[in-house]
Design a protein around this motif. Structure first.
Motif, short mmCIF file in Angstrom:
data_model
loop_
_atom_site.label_atom_id
_atom_site.label_comp_id
_atom_site.label_asym_id
_atom_site.label_seq_id
_atom_site.Cartn_x
_atom_site.Cartn_y
_atom_site.Cartn_z
N GLN A 36 0.78 -1.16 0.04
CA GLN A 36 -0.23 -0.06 0.02
C GLN A 36 0.84 1.23 0.10
O GLN A 36 1.49 1.39 0.67
CB GLN A 36 -0.98 0.10 1.07
CG GLN A 36 -1.97 -1.04 1.26
CD GLN A 36 -2.96 -1.12 2.35
OE1 GLN A 36 -2.55 -2.09 3.38
NE2 GLN A 36 -3.64 -0.20 2.35
N GLN A 56 0.31 4.37 -0.28
CA GLN A 56 -0.54 5.74 0.28
C GLN A 56 -0.25 5.54 1.80
O GLN A 56 -1.67 5.17 2.18
CB GLN A 56 -1.84 6.10 -0.31
CG GLN A 56 -1.85 5.89 -1.86
CD GLN A 56 -3.14 5.59 -2.20
OE1 GLN A 56 -3.66 4.65 -1.83
NE2 GLN A 56 -3.59 6.51 -3.44
N LEU A 98 -8.43 4.05 -2.46
CA LEU A 98 -7.09 3.62 -1.74
C LEU A 98 -6.44 2.46 -2.71
O LEU A 98 -7.17 1.73 -2.99
CB LEU A 98 -7.49 2.93 -0.47
CG LEU A 98 -8.31 3.93 0.59
CD1 LEU A 98 -8.39 3.43 1.72
CD2 LEU A 98 -7.65 5.47 0.44
N THR A 112 -3.29 2.49 4.85
CA THR A 112 -3.39 3.85 4.46
C THR A 112 -4.53 4.42 5.59
O THR A 112 -5.43 3.89 5.96
CB THR A 112 -4.34 3.94 3.21
OG1 THR A 112 -3.34 3.40 2.16
CG2 THR A 112 -4.42 5.41 2.97
#
Lengths: 113, 113
Positions: free
Chosen positions: A6, A8, A21, A107
Motif C-alpha cells: 500500500q 499511500q 485507496l 492507509t
C-alpha cells in the motif's frame, strides 16, 4: 511468498466525496481472495469487502467497491459518499492457501467535514 | 452471533515481567490466529491454530512467546520475559476455512516500560 503493498500512507477526502485507496500484491497462486479491512481508533479490525480472484465482476458493498485488475495485480478500494465514520486505517490483505493472511502497511484515511 | 472476545483491553508492564492475553473465538470457528500489530504497521501473524493444533508458528519468537489453545476453543498468548520491542497491539482473530475471512477481537494494547 505473498506480498501486499500500500503506497499511500495517508489520504484525506471531503465529506460526501469519493476516494480511492490503492493496493498492489504478488502471489503465485491462480485462485485466491483479496480483502480490505478497516481499523478505526477503537482498534477492532472490520471486514469491509472481499473479492474472489476467479470472479471477473468487481465486488460491491453499499458505498464500498473495488477495482480488481488481476493481470496488473492491483486491488483498489473506492469509497463513495464519504462519511465521518469512514475515518480509519485501511488495510489490504491477501491470504495464502493455508489461510495465513498477509497485510499491507495500511492507509490512514481522514474524512474532513 | 457473539464476536471474538479478548482480554485485557490494556496492559502496562515493566520489561522482564510476564504477561498473558486471553481470546475466545466465535463459536464454531475452528481456526484461531494471534497477530502482533506494532504502531504504524499492518498486523503480523504470530501463530495460527486449527482446532487445538498449531498450523503455523514460524514468526513466533519462541524463546519468549508461547501460545496454547486448549480443547480447541479459548486461547492464551504469553510473553515471558517481555522486552521493550514487544509494545504493540495483540489481535486475536478467528475464521471459518471457506470462504476465508478473519473476524477480529478488540485487541490488547501492551505497553512495556
Amino acid at each position: 511468498a505473498q506480498t501486499v503493498t500500500q503506497s499511500q500512507p495517508e489520504m484525506s477526502v471531503q465529506e460526501a466525496e469519493t476516494v480511492t485507496l490503492s493496493c498492489t500484491y504478488d502471489t503465485s497462486e491462480n485462485n485466491y481472495y483479496l480483502f480490505w479491512y478497516k481499523q478505526p481508533p477503537s482498534r477492532q479490525m472490520i471486514l469491509v469487502i472481499r473479492q474472489e480472484a476467479y470472479k471477473q465482476q468487481n465486488a460491491t458493498e453499499n458505498r464500498f467497491s473495488v477495482n480488481f485488475q488481476k493481470a496488473a495485480k492491483s486491488f483498489s478500494l473506492k469509497i463513495s459518499d464519504s462519511q465521518l465514520g469512514d475515518t480509519a486505517m485501511y488495510f489490504c490483505a491477501l491470504p495464502n492457501t493455508g489461510n495465513q493472511f498477509y497485510f499491507g502497511t495500511g492507509t490512514s484515511l481522514t474524512v474532513i467535514p | 452471533e457473539a464476536g471474538v472476545a479478548q482480554s485485557p483491553r490494556y496492559k502496562i508492564i515493566e520489561k522482564r515481567q510476564s504477561v498473558a492475553f486471553w481470546c475466545n473465538p466465535i463459536s464454531g470457528h475452528a481456526t484461531l490466529y494471534w497477530y502482533q500489530q506494532i504502531l504504524g504497521q499492518g498486523p503480523k501473524l504470530l501463530i495460527q491454530f486449527q482446532n487445538n493444533g498449531v498450523v503455523d508458528d514460524s514468526q513466533l519468537p519462541k524463546d519468549r512467546f508461547s501460545a496454547e489453545r486448549l480443547k480447541g476453543v479459548d486461547s492464551t498468548l504469553k510473553i515471558q520475559p517481555a522486552k521493550l520491542e514487544d509494545s504493540a497491539v495483540y489481535l486475536c482473530a478467528s475464521s471459518l476455512d471457506l470462504p476465508p475471512a478473519l473476524h477480529f477481537g478488540n485487541g490488547t494494547r501492551l505497553t512495556v516500560t
